[in-house]
Design an enzyme around this catalytic site. Structure first.
Site, PDB file in Angstrom:
ATOM      1  N   CYS A  49       0.836  -1.192   0.000  1.00  0.00           N
ATOM      2  CA  CYS A  49       0.000   0.000   0.000  1.00  0.00           C
ATOM      3  C   CYS A  49       0.878   1.251   0.000  1.00  0.00           C
ATOM      4  CB  CYS A  49      -0.854   0.071   1.260  1.00  0.00           C
ATOM      5  SG  CYS A  49      -1.946  -1.335   1.465  1.00  0.00           S
ATOM      6  N   GLY A  62      -0.289   0.404  -4.866  1.00  0.00           N
ATOM      7  CA  GLY A  62      -1.583  -0.227  -4.614  1.00  0.00           C
ATOM      8  C   GLY A  62      -2.586   0.251  -5.632  1.00  0.00           C
ATOM      9  N   ASN A  96       0.369   0.978   5.769  1.00  0.00           N
ATOM     10  CA  ASN A  96       1.166   0.332   4.738  1.00  0.00           C
ATOM     11  C   ASN A  96       2.034  -0.717   5.442  1.00  0.00           C
ATOM     12  OD1 ASN A  96       4.143   1.362   2.918  1.00  0.00           O
ATOM     13  ND2 ASN A  96       2.858  -0.401   2.618  1.00  0.00           N
ATOM     14  N   GLY A  97       1.902  -1.955   5.021  1.00  0.00           N
ATOM     15  CA  GLY A  97       2.692  -3.016   5.643  1.00  0.00           C
ATOM     16  C   GLY A  97       1.815  -4.208   5.955  1.00  0.00           C
ATOM     17  N   TYR A 109      12.644  -3.248  -6.917  1.00  0.00           N
ATOM     18  CA  TYR A 109      11.449  -3.189  -7.724  1.00  0.00           C
ATOM     19  C   TYR A 109      10.351  -2.279  -7.173  1.00  0.00           C
ATOM     20  CZ  TYR A 109       6.904  -4.782  -9.478  1.00  0.00           C
ATOM     21  OH  TYR A 109       5.646  -4.816  -9.996  1.00  0.00           O
TER      22      TYR A 109
END
Ligand code: SF4
Length: 476
Positions: free
Chosen positions: A11, A38, A112-113, A259
């Site tokens: 995210c 996301g 996020n995570g 990436y």
């Protein structure tokens, strides 16, 4: 490789406190810059100091918000989120920011995570005194770990959120970058390992927090510093306050460099593009080959292909054209279209590759299907030889900190030698960068990185059932 069948980012989060600005619009552009993190849902929570409004939906940032929606979200502070589902299904209820009423007002939160101790947290939530704001049995309206944290924070009655957060944050395990807000205050927190990036920026009259520096750039905020691992920040009219809820023990995700992060983002003082170029140079050193042309698998393979060309002295060229919009639509391709497979995304430039011995540089191999199709397509377009070079080591282990690679059984690398993988792809040769080479290119000491998807050494305990399933003890 670029969300086709490759790793899926978890995210992106954003937060802004800027009473004189159009905060909903700033958040929109911040999320727009974080779209790669996301692509399933997007949301913004905004407060005018009196009440919080949340608007979220399934889809890309530009599909969820338009001018009229943003205009209907006036405020002084805001948080935003783009989601790819790692925990919980991809449904509306799991879109973020989450919202809960508390004894003191509202609480909106974006994450996020991925948390690794949700069972413990569920148990804690049910121990906390029932309150009118977290109803009987505290039934969750969604299945994600973010709602769980929001519900826990809302369970502390009229205790100020700043002191609640200092009790809750130390008990969260796993990877988390949080942005959250009450009507008047913006908060941000980062896990003690700092697995995912989170940065702080300054506007002329306000503050911004965001997953990546590229999101600061797009809203005209200057980079101040990273939010430290284990740090909790509060921002309101009294200024910025920082507290530490845990000692920092940095283990940044090495895959962000390979990436996940945008190339124009800076992590730990190093530009991601430059790191990827230097990964390519190392790859050329470690896996040289006699060839005529180096081509990237666009876009994510591009910087490392440039580096490989620099390191090897072989000319660099574009041999594949990418359809930038594939993977960014919710329209499911029909069977006929799906059979075209990789051509939906990439098309070869016959005149460039015909008769050439090619080095094709990609960022990672997950299941191998895409690279197999790619090699076949390049041969059909006339390539004389196809040498595949990968700017990360073989992905051997799943990620429990927010990246969806596929299950271990679906990964191609476990159980196969590089030669066997090469044969399975139909390539003339295959070379992966070594883990040491990759680590050196990031310029971050190995003991400050998470590299678990490559070496199985998880820096934060993973749920025991999962560890057992992976037979982790034996793997080390
Ligand atoms: S397991 Fe891999 S993808 Fe997950 S946080 Fe660690 S390095 Fe990053």
């Amino acid at each position: 490789m670029d969300n086709f069948e490759g790793p899926k980012e978890e995210c992106g989060v954003f937060g802004v406190w800027a009473p004189e600005e159009d905060v909903a619009q700033l958040t929109f552009f911040g999320l727009f810059a974080l779209q790669h993190r996301g692509q399933e849902s997007a949301g913004i929570a905004v407060s005018n100091l009196q009440r919080i409004m949340v608007y979220k939906d399934m889809g890309l940032v530009s599909q969820v918000f338009d001018e009229a929606t943003l205009k209907s979200l006036p405020g002084r502070l805001a948080i935003g989120h783009t989601r790819y589902s790692t925990t919980g299904a991809s449904v509306w209820n799991n879109a973020q920011p989450t919202f809960r009423a508390t004894a003191l007002g509202g609480l909106a939160l974006a994450h996020n995570g991925n948390l690794t101790n949700t069972h413990e947290l569920e148990a804690w939530l049910s121990e906390l005194a029932p309150s009118e704001h977290v109803p009987e049995k505290k039934t969750m309206d969604s299945t994600n770990d973010t709602s769980l944290v929001t519900a826990i924070m809302a369970s502390f009655g009229d205790e100020p959120l700043e002191s609640v957060a200092m009790k809750v944050l130390p008990r969260l395990k796993g990877a988390f970058c949080l942005t959250f807000m009450t009507e008047r205050t913006l908060y941000a927190a980062r896990d003690p390992q700092g697995i995912r990036p989170l940065v702080l920026g300054r506007l002329a009259n306000g503050w911004v927090v965001a997953s990546e520096t590229a999101a600061l750039d797009i809203v005209g905020a200057s980079f101040v510093r990273e939010v430290e691992p284990g740090e909790f920040i509060a921002i309101d009219e009294r200024g910025l306050r920082s507290q530490r809820f845990a000692e920092a023990n940095p283990k940044g995700c090495i895959f962000e460099y390979v990436y996940l992060a945008r190339p124009d983002t800076t992590i730990a003082g190093h530009g991601v593009h430059a790191v990827r170029v230097s990964i390519g140079r190392k790859l050329a050193e470690e896996h040289p080959v006699d060839a005529d042309l180096v081509i990237p698998v666009p876009e994510s393979g591009t910087p490392s292909a440039i580096g490989y060309a620099q390191g090897s002295g072989i000319p660099y060229g574009q041999g594949l054209v990418k359809n930038a919009y594939v993977g960014r639509t919710f329209i499911q391709p029909s069977q006929t279209i799906r059979q075209l497979g990789i051509r939906l995304k990439l098309n070869p430039l016959r005149e460039v590759i015909e008769g050439k011995r090619l080095v094709v540089v990609d960022d990672s191999i997950v299941r191998g299907n895409t690279q197999r199709a790619l090699v076949r397509m390049l041969r059909e377009a006339g390539a004389k030889e196809v040498h595949v070079r990968i700017s990360s080591p073989p992905v051997q282990w799943p990620c429990f900190y927010g990246i969806d690679f596929a299950t271990r059984a679906e990964l191609i690398a476990p159980g196969l030698t590089v030669d066997e993988i090469c044969r399975s792809l139909g390539a003339d040769s295959l070379g992966y960068i070594s883990l040491d080479g990759l680590t050196e290119a990031t310029q971050v000491p190995a003991d400050q990185l998470c590299r678990a998807c490559f070496d199985g050494r998880y820096p934060i305990a993973i749920p025991p059932a999962q560890a057992e399933l992976l037979n982790l003890e034996e793997s080390k």
